[in-house]
Design a protein around this motif. Sequence first.
Motif, PDB file in Angstrom:
ATOM      1  N   SER A 244      -8.537 -46.435 -22.771  1.00  0.00           N
ATOM      2  CA  SER A 244      -9.780 -46.328 -23.569  1.00  0.00           C
ATOM      3  C   SER A 244      -9.556 -47.258 -24.834  1.00  0.00           C
ATOM      4  O   SER A 244     -10.627 -47.538 -25.388  1.00  0.00           O
ATOM      5  N   ARG A 245      -8.241 -47.741 -25.001  1.00  0.00           N
ATOM      6  CA  ARG A 245      -8.315 -48.696 -26.154  1.00  0.00           C
ATOM      7  C   ARG A 245      -8.548 -50.046 -25.777  1.00  0.00           C
ATOM      8  O   ARG A 245      -7.947 -50.356 -24.775  1.00  0.00           O
ATOM      9  N   PRO A 246      -9.160 -50.874 -26.478  1.00  0.00           N
ATOM     10  CA  PRO A 246      -9.479 -52.149 -25.984  1.00  0.00           C
ATOM     11  C   PRO A 246      -8.207 -52.907 -25.847  1.00  0.00           C
ATOM     12  O   PRO A 246      -7.330 -52.763 -26.629  1.00  0.00           O
ATOM     13  N   LEU A 247      -8.238 -54.198 -25.292  1.00  0.00           N
ATOM     14  CA  LEU A 247      -7.186 -55.095 -24.656  1.00  0.00           C
ATOM     15  C   LEU A 247      -6.774 -55.742 -25.961  1.00  0.00           C
ATOM     16  O   LEU A 247      -7.724 -56.116 -26.739  1.00  0.00           O
ATOM     17  N   ARG A 248      -5.600 -55.937 -26.140  1.00  0.00           N
ATOM     18  CA  ARG A 248      -4.991 -56.607 -27.304  1.00  0.00           C
ATOM     19  C   ARG A 248      -3.914 -57.474 -26.977  1.00  0.00           C
ATOM     20  O   ARG A 248      -3.179 -57.496 -25.897  1.00  0.00           O
TER      21      ARG A 248
END
Lengths: 138, 138
Positions: free
Chosen positions: B74-78
């Motif tokens: 759920s956390r954007p790609l980094r």
Amino acid sequence: MELKVIGTVRSALAEPMEAPKQGPETGQRAVIELDPAWQPALEGFRAGQHLWVLCWFRRTKPFKMRVHPRGDPSRPLRGVLATRSPNRPNPLSLTLVRLVSLEGNRLQVAGLEAVEGTPVLDIKPWVPGIDQPQDEAK
Amino acid sequence: MELKVIGTVRSALAEPMEAPKQGPETGQRAVIELDPAWQPALEGFRAGQHLWVLCWFRRTKPFKMRVHPRGDPSRPLRGVLATRSPNRPNPLSLTLVRLVSLEGNRLQVAGLEAVEGTPVLDIKPWVPGIDQPQDEAK
């Protein structure tokens, strides 16, 4: 265990002897020039943030099992692992820096006392909580 | 750049999946068994002190340039360097631990989430000031 050099330090320091001992007040500016192939791996870093930089200190002296802390002969010998001497079994440096700016593959940082050409092995974000002793964490 | 394995993690964790994510509250106990040849290099460490442990994560997944922080989709790609993912260009771990006891070549530590047999590359003392952002230092 094969190390990849992911970048290179660009620094005004030419010789290890010129490098100040690590300390909170040095603020030495340097640029980390990442191999352009790794540039996407930098996404998410932002100016002002604190980072760990891990380098390979190529130009260390022959390894000793015990050293005088901070090279000060008035201080009693101590096991080298219990100091931050760069002359360690593996010459891996660990330096907390502040990211001044990130442009493309170039990270300008404050607080990196490494000589020109030092190979960079890893960059990690400083994370509050996990990178602080619990009694120091807020 | 040739790495020396100076010790081995002795841990109740058999598989990477069992390892909790790094965090201040895990307190996972483990023993670092140093190669006896390096034992004199430990002189000066004392129980209660905080240490950095640098390991080589052998059992990492294939490397990706961008990842979801803490494996949370759920956390954007980094960019992977801007996270603490173990699946990095060089799988070098950096963990702050508390030294519970030192007996001979065995360091019992709290806070090391590494699987049994993980190779240890370096141990360094945590030093206030240089290992803290200046605005967090006391």
